[in-house]
Design a protein around this motif. Structure first.
Motif, PDB file in Angstrom:
ATOM      1  N   GLY A 339       0.824  -1.202   0.000  1.00  0.00           N
ATOM      2  CA  GLY A 339       0.000   0.000   0.000  1.00  0.00           C
ATOM      3  C   GLY A 339       0.852   1.243   0.000  1.00  0.00           C
ATOM      4  N   GLN A 340       0.238   2.390   0.236  1.00  0.00           N
ATOM      5  CA  GLN A 340       0.929   3.665   0.132  1.00  0.00           C
ATOM      6  C   GLN A 340       2.005   3.858   1.205  1.00  0.00           C
ATOM      7  N   ASN A 341       1.947   3.081   2.289  1.00  0.00           N
ATOM      8  CA  ASN A 341       2.956   3.218   3.345  1.00  0.00           C
ATOM      9  C   ASN A 341       4.196   2.367   3.074  1.00  0.00           C
ATOM     10  N   PHE A 342       4.285   1.814   1.864  1.00  0.00           N
ATOM     11  CA  PHE A 342       5.468   1.065   1.429  1.00  0.00           C
ATOM     12  C   PHE A 342       6.115   1.784   0.246  1.00  0.00           C
ATOM     13  N   VAL A 343       7.436   1.695   0.145  1.00  0.00           N
ATOM     14  CA  VAL A 343       8.136   2.144  -1.062  1.00  0.00           C
ATOM     15  C   VAL A 343       9.196   1.123  -1.441  1.00  0.00           C
ATOM     16  N   ARG A 344       9.514   1.091  -2.728  1.00  0.00           N
ATOM     17  CA  ARG A 344      10.695   0.362  -3.173  1.00  0.00           C
ATOM     18  C   ARG A 344      11.829   1.355  -3.248  1.00  0.00           C
ATOM     19  N   LEU A 345      12.943   1.006  -2.656  1.00  0.00           N
ATOM     20  CA  LEU A 345      14.098   1.899  -2.606  1.00  0.00           C
ATOM     21  C   LEU A 345      15.330   1.175  -3.129  1.00  0.00           C
ATOM     22  N   MET A 346      16.093   1.840  -3.986  1.00  0.00           N
ATOM     23  CA  MET A 346      17.381   1.308  -4.432  1.00  0.00           C
ATOM     24  C   MET A 346      18.486   1.916  -3.577  1.00  0.00           C
TER      25      MET A 346
END
Length: 369
Positions: A339-346
């Protein structure tokens, strides 16, 4: 005009189309791309300079030279026949055509979620239904092969696994992967192992090592991620001769342009580049993940540069919070099960700056939760 209903009803959720990046990104850290944070090898630079531009006036030469390089690349872990290798304009193009081979309005495809959302969209664009084993937050979204195997049935036309996983960066061990592939074989169904991020892990953990044991296996590789060639749109697939024969009916002999073929050879020959990058990524990712106290790092592998971060408050748009601190990430709102409280980060090459910015972010999290 009348279009196919599966297309008009599709709400395409590709994260590649939904970036809300500001026009002026000076001072921003771009951690949104799933690529090698250290770019490309010097041998690739040299290959660009050596390319004969006159070749652009003709169709690409036969792919036998590049296929031989790919075969030699895998020789230490698997015997690959050049007739099993298929080139593609990026791994996504290979996915589109594989789905075209196996999926129609009566098809049900099984994967696990979250995983590469463009695959899910393309299943629906072909009229198929996508079913998934949704990873559980109670065990930090770790993939359980036993649960996946229990859900597999011959009602499914195709199985799909991305390994390493996008967006979490977690890796399924080759022993568990083989049990899944074997079960798909027993059901008489094809299985796609999407190894777009495969260059970041050991070749011994690649499903290509299983290729000559299972006729139903299709392994997709990309040159965009580890080898740093996203702009070239180059990828390849290794599969059985039977699948190759059918695939060629929906493809053409000029997949992958002349420049990409030339550069791909140089990139695949430079094995030391990825070894050096992997050591750096492991060290940087360890430092970054260990620095976090408030945000949760979802199950991930130390060698893969992408990861998924979770804010403990579901109402928080984590992508926007990071953007406020001039960090560009990928929102996971388009990934099934997140959901919106997750991000993919490199992971960024300048990990010190990244850690400093996240300290400020975590201070905000601490005082608002």
């Amino acid at each position: 005009m009348e279009f196919r209903k599966c297309i008009t009803n599709l709400d395409k959720s590709s994260y590649a189309q939904e970036k809300s990046t500001p026009l002026d990104t000076r001072g921003f850290m771009d951690c949104s791309n799933g690529i090698n944070p250290f770019g490309m090898s010097q041998q690739v630079h040299n290959a660009f300079l050596e390319f004969d531009i006159a070749e652009l006036n003709t169709y690409p030469k036969p792919a036998i030279s590049l296929k031989r390089v790919i075969k030699e690349y895998w020789d230490d872990v698997s015997e690959v026949d050049e007739r099993q290798i298929i080139l593609g304009d990026g791994s996504i193009e290979l996915i589109y055509k594989i789905n075209k081979l196996f999926i129609d309005d009566s098809s049900s495809v099984m994967g696990y979620s979250p995983q590469f959302s463009d695959f899910v969209d393309d299943v629906k664009a072909n009229g198929g239904r996508y079913e998934s084993y949704i990873l559980n937050g109670s065990n930090n979204f770790k993939m359980n092969p036993e649960v996946f195997i229990d859900m597999m049935s011959n009602d499914h036309s195709l199985f799909y696994i991305d390994n390493p996983n996008n967006p979490t960066g977690q890796v399924i061990h080759i022993d568990d992967l083989e049990r899944i592939v074997k079960h798909a074989s027993e059901l008489g169904r094809p299985i796609v192992i999407d190894e777009a991020y495969g260059d970041f892990i050991s070749k011994s953990n690649s499903a290509i090592t299983l290729m000559n044991k299972y006729e139903n296996l299709i392994v997709i590789r990309s040159l965009s991620k580890g080898l740093g060639l996203a702009g070239l749109r180059a990828g390849y697939m290794v599969t059985s001769k039977e699948v190759s024969h059918q695939y060629n009916k929906v493809s053409n002999p000029y997949e992958m342009n002349s420049i990409a073929r030339h550069i791909a050879e140089a990139a695949l020959k430079d094995c030391q580049f990825m070894k050096d990058c992997s050591k750096k990524i492991i060290a940087l990712k360890k430092r970054f993940t260990e620095s976090l106290e408030e945000l949760v790092v979802v199950q991930t592998d130390k060698s893969v540069p992408i990861m998924t971060l979770m804010h403990p408050d579901k109402s928080v748009d984590l992508e926007k919070l990071l953007m406020k601190h001039e960090i560009i990430s990928v929102s996971c709102r388009g990934f099934v099960g997140l959901g919106q409280n997750f991000v993919r980060l490199m992971i960024h090459a300048d990990v010190d700056d990244l850690i400093d910015r996240f300290r400020r972010i975590e201070n905000e999290v601490k005082y608002t939760c």
